[in-house]
Design an enzyme around this catalytic site. Structure first.
Site, PDB file in Angstrom:
ATOM      1  N   ASP A 181       0.816  -1.203   0.000  1.00  0.00           N
ATOM      2  CA  ASP A 181       0.000   0.000   0.000  1.00  0.00           C
ATOM      3  C   ASP A 181       0.857   1.263   0.000  1.00  0.00           C
ATOM      4  O   ASP A 181       1.989   1.272   0.482  1.00  0.00           O
ATOM      5  CB  ASP A 181      -0.871   0.051   1.260  1.00  0.00           C
ATOM      6  CG  ASP A 181      -2.052  -0.897   1.200  1.00  0.00           C
ATOM      7  OD1 ASP A 181      -2.114  -1.725   0.271  1.00  0.00           O
ATOM      8  OD2 ASP A 181      -2.913  -0.816   2.098  1.00  0.00           O
ATOM      9  N   HIS A 233       3.898  -2.094   3.204  1.00  0.00           N
ATOM     10  CA  HIS A 233       3.983  -0.763   2.605  1.00  0.00           C
ATOM     11  C   HIS A 233       5.382  -0.556   2.038  1.00  0.00           C
ATOM     12  O   HIS A 233       6.361  -0.725   2.761  1.00  0.00           O
ATOM     13  CB  HIS A 233       3.727   0.322   3.661  1.00  0.00           C
ATOM     14  CG  HIS A 233       2.387   0.252   4.310  1.00  0.00           C
ATOM     15  ND1 HIS A 233       2.107  -0.625   5.343  1.00  0.00           N
ATOM     16  CD2 HIS A 233       1.251   0.972   4.089  1.00  0.00           C
ATOM     17  CE1 HIS A 233       0.854  -0.450   5.730  1.00  0.00           C
ATOM     18  NE2 HIS A 233       0.313   0.503   4.992  1.00  0.00           N
TER      19      HIS A 233
END
Length: 261
Positions: free
Chosen positions: A72, A217
């Site tokens: 993400d 991430h």
């Protein structure tokens, strides 16, 4: 029940949190239905029977022990190093892209992220909690990112991950109108809270399971250095790393539907 759509209840502060609730506590109470990738895959295969074809080059997760690796909030300064690792390891992943200060700051990386079989998804334009927004604001957050990615790659995302996993019926409705399926997760390292790559590795391996979806991430300093070891350890345990659409095939992600292992 495993393999069937299940209601996930987000309870108010002070109430017990269901085992399926995400680690991030939500304010307010929300109920929505989810479907697991395995359930979607099996239902599609059963319906199609012998005609259940997979996309060209896709892994058959009905047979393989699959797990999806997702990232993400990219692109970021760390994304080139991650793309190099993925290329060397020959791994396909799903990226959920963030717009402001990411897609608009690193536009040249967006096309690179979509190569080699990787999938580009939507993580909104400014990472606002969609459940706090008015319908028009939700639409803007999602459509602006889709439009930017289409301009850079020629393709609009068909997958969306709501910031902090917060969603509701209104978010799902607007996502459906925009052609976006919602994708949650079951396995995360809370890498936003640590730069310890060894700890990130350990946390991911602890909760990994077949047909799972891992959330990391490429934004944070400790994450990318952990990825080679995570990939090697998962493969040592017999996993095949795939994209979210591969995990679901021969089913196709349905706009407006919420998927969670």
């Amino acid at each position: 029940m495993p393999g069937t759509p299940s209601a996930i209840r987000r309870r108010c502060a002070g109430a017990a949190v269901a085992a399926v609730a995400l680690a991030t506590a939500l304010s307010g109470c929300t109920t929505y239905d989810t479907q697991s990738p395995r359930s979607a895959r099996n239902a599609a295969a059963k319906k199609a029977g012998a005609d259940a074809a997979l996309p060209a080059g896709a892994v058959d997760c009905r047979k393989a022990k699959c797990i999806a690796l997702t990232f993400d909030a990219g692109p970021s300064e760390h994304t080139p190093a991650l793309l190099k690792v993925l290329d060397e390891k020959k791994v396909r992943v799903t990226f959920f892209l963030l717009g402001h200060n990411h897609v608009d700051k690193y536009p040249d990386l967006v096309a690179q992220m979509g190569r080699n079989g990787n999938v580009l998804g939507n993580h909104t334009w400014t990472h606002r909690r969609l459940t706090d927004l008015k319908p028009a604001e939700i639409r803007t957050e999602l459509d602006r990112l889709n439009t930017a990615v289409e301009k850079l790659t020629g393709k609009r995302p068909t997958l969306m991950r709501p910031p902090q996993g917060r969603t509701n019926k209104e978010v799902a409705k607007i996502s459906k109108e925009l052609g976006l399926a919602l994708v949650l997760w079951n396995d995360t390292a809370s890498d936003y809270a640590t730069t310890d790559s060894t700890l990130i590795h350990k946390r991911i391996l602890k909760d990994a399971h077949r047909d799972g979806i891992i959330l990391l991430h490429d934004l944070y300093k400790g994450t990318v250095p952990a990825v080679p070891g995570i990939i090697d350890s998962l493969r040592a345990e017999g996993y095949t790393l795939v994209t979210v659409p591969e995990l679901m095939a021969p089913a196709k992600p349905e706009p407006g539907k919420i998927y969670k292992p």
